[in-house]
Design an enzyme around this catalytic site. Structure first.
Site, short mmCIF file in Angstrom:
data_model
loop_
_atom_site.label_atom_id
_atom_site.label_comp_id
_atom_site.label_asym_id
_atom_site.label_seq_id
_atom_site.Cartn_x
_atom_site.Cartn_y
_atom_site.Cartn_z
N ASP A 38 86.52 -2.69 -39.60
CA ASP A 38 86.33 -2.62 -40.92
C ASP A 38 87.52 -3.57 -41.29
O ASP A 38 87.31 -4.08 -42.73
CB ASP A 38 86.72 -1.17 -41.52
N CYS A 48 84.91 -4.76 -47.37
CA CYS A 48 83.59 -4.89 -46.93
C CYS A 48 83.03 -6.39 -47.54
O CYS A 48 83.13 -6.36 -48.80
CB CYS A 48 82.72 -3.83 -47.48
P1 HMG Z 1 67.52 -8.53 -43.19
O1 HMG Z 1 68.21 -9.79 -43.44
O2 HMG Z 1 67.02 -7.79 -44.29
O3 HMG Z 1 67.02 -8.54 -41.68
O4 HMG Z 1 68.98 -7.92 -42.95
P2 HMG Z 1 66.29 -9.27 -40.85
O5 HMG Z 1 65.56 -8.35 -39.89
O6 HMG Z 1 65.53 -10.34 -41.71
O7 HMG Z 1 67.55 -10.19 -40.02
C1 HMG Z 1 68.15 -11.22 -40.46
C2 HMG Z 1 68.41 -12.11 -39.28
O8 HMG Z 1 69.21 -11.34 -38.58
C3 HMG Z 1 67.32 -12.37 -38.26
O9 HMG Z 1 67.48 -13.43 -37.62
C4 HMG Z 1 67.34 -11.22 -37.49
O10 HMG Z 1 66.93 -11.52 -36.17
C5 HMG Z 1 68.98 -11.00 -37.31
P3 HMG Z 1 66.62 -15.00 -37.84
O11 HMG Z 1 65.32 -14.39 -37.50
O12 HMG Z 1 66.65 -15.26 -39.22
O13 HMG Z 1 67.18 -15.82 -36.91
N1 HMG Z 1 69.33 -9.68 -36.96
C6 HMG Z 1 70.27 -9.54 -35.93
N2 HMG Z 1 70.98 -10.11 -35.19
C7 HMG Z 1 71.98 -9.65 -34.16
N3 HMG Z 1 71.82 -8.08 -34.37
C8 HMG Z 1 71.29 -7.37 -35.16
C9 HMG Z 1 70.58 -7.85 -36.14
N4 HMG Z 1 69.61 -7.41 -37.07
C10 HMG Z 1 68.90 -8.71 -37.53
N5 HMG Z 1 71.51 -6.12 -35.10
C11 HMG Z 1 70.51 -6.34 -41.70
C12 HMG Z 1 69.38 -6.58 -42.41
C13 HMG Z 1 70.74 -4.70 -41.58
C14 HMG Z 1 70.25 -6.96 -40.32
C15 HMG Z 1 71.90 -6.98 -42.66
O14 HMG Z 1 71.81 -6.60 -43.85
C16 HMG Z 1 72.93 -6.60 -41.79
O15 HMG Z 1 73.53 -7.04 -41.02
N6 HMG Z 1 73.89 -5.79 -42.59
C17 HMG Z 1 75.02 -5.38 -41.98
C18 HMG Z 1 76.19 -5.68 -43.22
C19 HMG Z 1 77.47 -5.33 -42.82
O16 HMG Z 1 77.84 -5.36 -41.70
N7 HMG Z 1 78.42 -4.64 -43.81
C20 HMG Z 1 79.56 -4.13 -43.47
C21 HMG Z 1 79.59 -2.84 -42.58
S1 HMG Z 1 79.57 -1.62 -43.77
C22 HMG Z 1 80.87 -1.25 -44.26
O17 HMG Z 1 81.89 -1.80 -44.24
C23 HMG Z 1 81.40 0.21 -44.98
C24 HMG Z 1 82.09 1.51 -44.19
O18 HMG Z 1 83.37 0.72 -43.89
C25 HMG Z 1 82.23 2.50 -44.87
C26 HMG Z 1 82.86 2.21 -46.18
O19 HMG Z 1 83.98 1.56 -46.57
O20 HMG Z 1 82.20 2.75 -47.19
C27 HMG Z 1 81.39 1.36 -42.86
MG MG Z 2 85.04 0.58 -45.19
#
Ligand code: HMG
Ligand code: MG
Length: 289
Positions: free
Chosen positions: A14, A238
């Site tokens: 994070d 984030c």
């Molecule tokens: P999307 O664009 O809707 O999904 O994203 P997609 O299936 O079309 O995937 C897009 C591209 O990513 C594709 O590649 C997939 O293959 C690839 P392309 O075909 O265009 O070349 N892909 C992946 N590659 C590697 N590993 C994977 C993966 N999945 C898809 N796992 C998705 C949907 C969920 C993937 C996207 O929205 C995403 O990755 N989101 C994560 C965002 C994130 O990490 N945010 C920060 C963490 S949350 C946070 O910080 C809060 C927390 O700390 C708690 C708090 O503070 O509240 C936890």
């Molecule tokens: Mg967080």
């Protein structure tokens, strides 16, 4: 001996996910190795999300392969979908985390999915993890405030918590993602969540944008929570939550808990060393900017 409170270190994930500079993998490994000596039982070291969405976390497999694993420490990783779960398994993550939101606006921005769509995806991940015997942590973001939708209703948080518990999460971390939560709002949220989950499976995850994180920790302690997330050096935020600043700094959290008579089991000198490394990583970025 005081009562024990666990600090779950999230800095390498994070903390670093929000840094603009491409931090060399070796620096991340050095930070994790330092943290491994500090007495944490769990350290969140990677995120197997889309590298297009969060480029900073693209080297998660290399980080997990490069660290020196200390027996008794669990190295955790975020998994947004089955693809991420497969990557986390291949990298031998000891614990995984699925991460939902209590607000629709943030769910869409962070996961490109509605809350219910994300829960369907996470159910598949949790089921696979259960089959493999991998512990699953659940996060709920925006537990009091959402950068897109404003104030969040406590019942909405409780609904997502219940869904994650039903999926088999052993612990739920409640995230004030943008650090806007007021103690009264955190208290009302916890009152609702405690109707669906026991305090011993809940963790507090407070960002310190408004300087209220420690006040919110106190509210959560009074409600019986004994697990808190921290990031050394107060790194973090984030990339999909505008206005989110640093996580609550682990060293400040540890000092606060110690002053209240709790045991954290941490070696504060090593934590300070890790915090210094974390700040230097950020400093290097600021110098680049
Ligand atoms: P999307 O664009 O809707 O999904 O994203 P997609 O299936 O079309 O995937 C897009 C591209 O990513 C594709 O590649 C997939 O293959 C690839 P392309 O075909 O265009 O070349 N892909 C992946 N590659 C590697 N590993 C994977 C993966 N999945 C898809 N796992 C998705 C949907 C969920 C993937 C996207 O929205 C995403 O990755 N989101 C994560 C965002 C994130 O990490 N945010 C920060 C963490 S949350 C946070 O910080 C809060 C927390 O700390 C708690 C708090 O503070 O509240 C936890
Ligand atoms: Mg967080």
């Amino acid at each position: 001996m005081g009562e024990t409170v666990e600090i779950f270190e999230v800095g390498p994930r994070d903390g670093l996910q929000n840094e603009a500079r491409a931090i060399p993998t070796a620096e991340k490994i050095a930070l994790v190795d330092c943290l491994s000596r500090a007495g944490f039982r769990r350290i969140e070291v990677a995120s197997f999300v889309s590298p297009k969405w969060v480029p900073q976390m693209a080297d998660g497999a290399e980080v997990l392969a490069g660290i020196t694993r200390v027996p008794g420490v669990r190295y955790a990783a975020l998994t947004p979908n089955m693809r991420g779960y497969a990557r986390a398994r291949a990298a031998r993550a000891d614990e995984i985390a699925i991460f939902a939101s209590a607000s629709e606006g943030f769910s869409k921005a962070n996961l490109n999915a509605s809350i219910d769509e994300s829960l369907v995806r996470f159910a598949d991940v949790a089921e696979a993890a259960r089959g493999d015997g991998v512990p699953v942590r659940g996060y709920v973001s925006c537990v009091t405030d959402c950068p897109f939708d404003g104030a969040v209703v406590p019942a909405d948080v409780a609904r997502v918590v219940r869904a994650l518990v039903d999926m088999g999460c052993h612990e739920i971390s409640l995230g004030d993602t943008i650090g806007r939560g007021r103690p009264e709002a955190v208290d009302a949220m916890l009152a609702a969540v405690l109707n669906v989950a026991e305090s011993d499976i809940l963790a507090g995850h407070f960002h310190d944008t408004s300087g209220r994180a420690l006040a919110n920790v106190d509210v959560a302690l009074a409600r019986g929570l004994r697990i808190f997330d921290g990031a050394v050096g107060g790194l973090g935020g984030c990339p999909y939550a505008p206005g989110a600043a640093g996580n609550l700094a682990t060293e400040a959290l540890a000092a606060h808990l110690t002053a209240r008579g709790f045991e954290t089991g941490l070696d504060v000198a090593v934590v300070a060393e890790a915090a210094e490394m974390a700040r230097a990583m950020r400093g290097a970025k600021d110098a680049d900017a």
